[in-house]
Enzyme design. Structure first.
Site, PDB file in Angstrom:
ATOM      1  N   ARG A  45       1.409 -24.616 128.979  1.00 15.94           N
ATOM      2  CA  ARG A  45       1.879 -23.253 129.219  1.00 15.94           C
ATOM      3  C   ARG A  45       3.010 -22.873 128.275  1.00 15.94           C
ATOM      4  O   ARG A  45       3.100 -21.722 127.837  1.00 15.94           O
ATOM      5  CB  ARG A  45       2.306 -23.110 130.679  1.00 15.94           C
ATOM      6  CG  ARG A  45       1.131 -23.243 131.641  1.00 15.94           C
ATOM      7  CD  ARG A  45       1.526 -22.945 133.056  1.00 15.94           C
ATOM      8  NE  ARG A  45       0.372 -23.042 133.955  1.00 15.94           N
ATOM      9  CZ  ARG A  45       0.418 -22.759 135.242  1.00 15.94           C
ATOM     10  NH1 ARG A  45       1.555 -22.372 135.808  1.00 15.94           N
ATOM     11  NH2 ARG A  45      -0.656 -22.876 135.990  1.00 15.94           N
ATOM     12  N   ASP A 153       7.650 -10.571 143.897  1.00 21.74           N
ATOM     13  CA  ASP A 153       7.270 -11.830 143.277  1.00 21.74           C
ATOM     14  C   ASP A 153       8.334 -12.191 142.254  1.00 21.74           C
ATOM     15  O   ASP A 153       9.114 -11.335 141.811  1.00 21.74           O
ATOM     16  CB  ASP A 153       5.899 -11.724 142.605  1.00 21.74           C
ATOM     17  CG  ASP A 153       5.236 -13.095 142.431  1.00 21.74           C
ATOM     18  OD1 ASP A 153       4.390 -13.464 143.281  1.00 21.74           O
ATOM     19  OD2 ASP A 153       5.585 -13.796 141.469  1.00 21.74           O
TER      20      ASP A 153
END
Length: 283
Positions: A45, A153
């Site tokens: 990532r 979030d």
């Protein structure tokens, strides 16, 4: 030649020292545990982040973060890179059945007319839009009620996707057909294979970035229902206890807290009682 290749491969990976520094920062910032088994995932990532910044190596990236003051600018992008955002419409459907058949009728019977709900780890929006579908059906059948949904979030990327409310067409398969007709708009261009949530529902949801590691949750008036599902599993027990206690502080007496089916509050002292599988009511 072989030794040179091995050296190049080692240089191309995260050193144990840098992995420990990153995992410690990620835990302190977000509460997310990053054990050594996640090393390969973290490397994969972060490579995307290296390409985006033009930084040539993991060593240079970590030096930028921790030695040259880059961590403040990079924190949001780093956390976006490591958060997992699996979500589905009507995921764990028993929760929505309880919400419709038990939770909402009990709240209305207790005199609540302006209902506030919170999706505390909303990902790309499937959960709050599902909540809105259930709420809108309930409100349409119960004149005099109103509702708003807060969806938060940690990741700015998923919040941007959630605000758009656009999804692959096959993602809405779990939505009952009658709800699809009322709340989902199909693209006129059939080749795009996309749908969009109806503006009527999108207008009932406010999206905002929030870190569950914050010492207090600034959500305004107390909530009647809070969904915090499939995020506690990324926290250790002390962090779970702190997060759950703060969530309970945000509930009205008689309000409902929903956690994921793989999660538990066992061993944590909270002002709630269990009323269904992974559903809790504030005392």
């Amino acid at each position: 030649m072989g030794a040179a290749l091995r050296m190049q491969g080692a240089e191309d990976g995260l050193s144990s020292r840098n992995f420990e520094a990153l995992s410690r920062y990620i835990y302190d910032y977000s509460g997310i545990k990053m054990p050594i088994t996640k090393l390969t995932m973290l490397e994969g990532r972060l490579r995307r982040r290296l390409r985006a910044t033009g930084i040539p190596s993991f060593n240079d990236y970590c030096d930028y973060l921790f030695k040259h003051g880059g961590i403040e600018k990079e924190a949001i992008f780093l956390i976006d890179a490591v958060t997992t955002n699996k979500t589905d419409f009507f995921r764990e459907p028993k929760h929505f059945e309880f919400m419709e058949r038990t939770g909402l009728p009990e709240l209305v019977a207790a005199g609540h007319k302006r209902l506030r709900l919170w999706s505390a780890a909303c990902s790309i929006g499937a959960e709050p839009y599902t909540m809105a579908m259930v709420m809108q059906d309930f409100v349409d059948a119960s004149p005099g009620l109103d509702y708003r949904i807060l969806a938060t979030d940690l990741s700015t990327d998923v919040l941007a996707a959630a605000r758009r409310g656009v999804y692959p067409r096959d993602m809405i398969q779990p939505v009952p057909p009658e709800m699809q007709r009322r709340y989902v708009m199909v693209s006129r261009d059939a080749g795009r294979g996309e749908v969009r949530i109806h503006p009527r529902l999108r207008s009932t949801i406010g999206f905002a970035r929030m870190n569950l590691m914050d010492s207090a949750y600034r959500v305004g008036e107390p909530m009647h229902m809070i969904f915090c599902r499939n995020v506690l599993i990324y926290f250790d027990k002390p962090t779970q206890a702190k997060v759950l206690a703060r969530l309970c502080d945000c509930l009205v007496p008689g309000g409902f807290l929903y956690v994921g089916h793989s999660e538990t509050v066992t061993g944590i002292s909270l002002p709630v009682r269990q009323v269904a599988n992974t559903v809790f009511k504030k005392i």
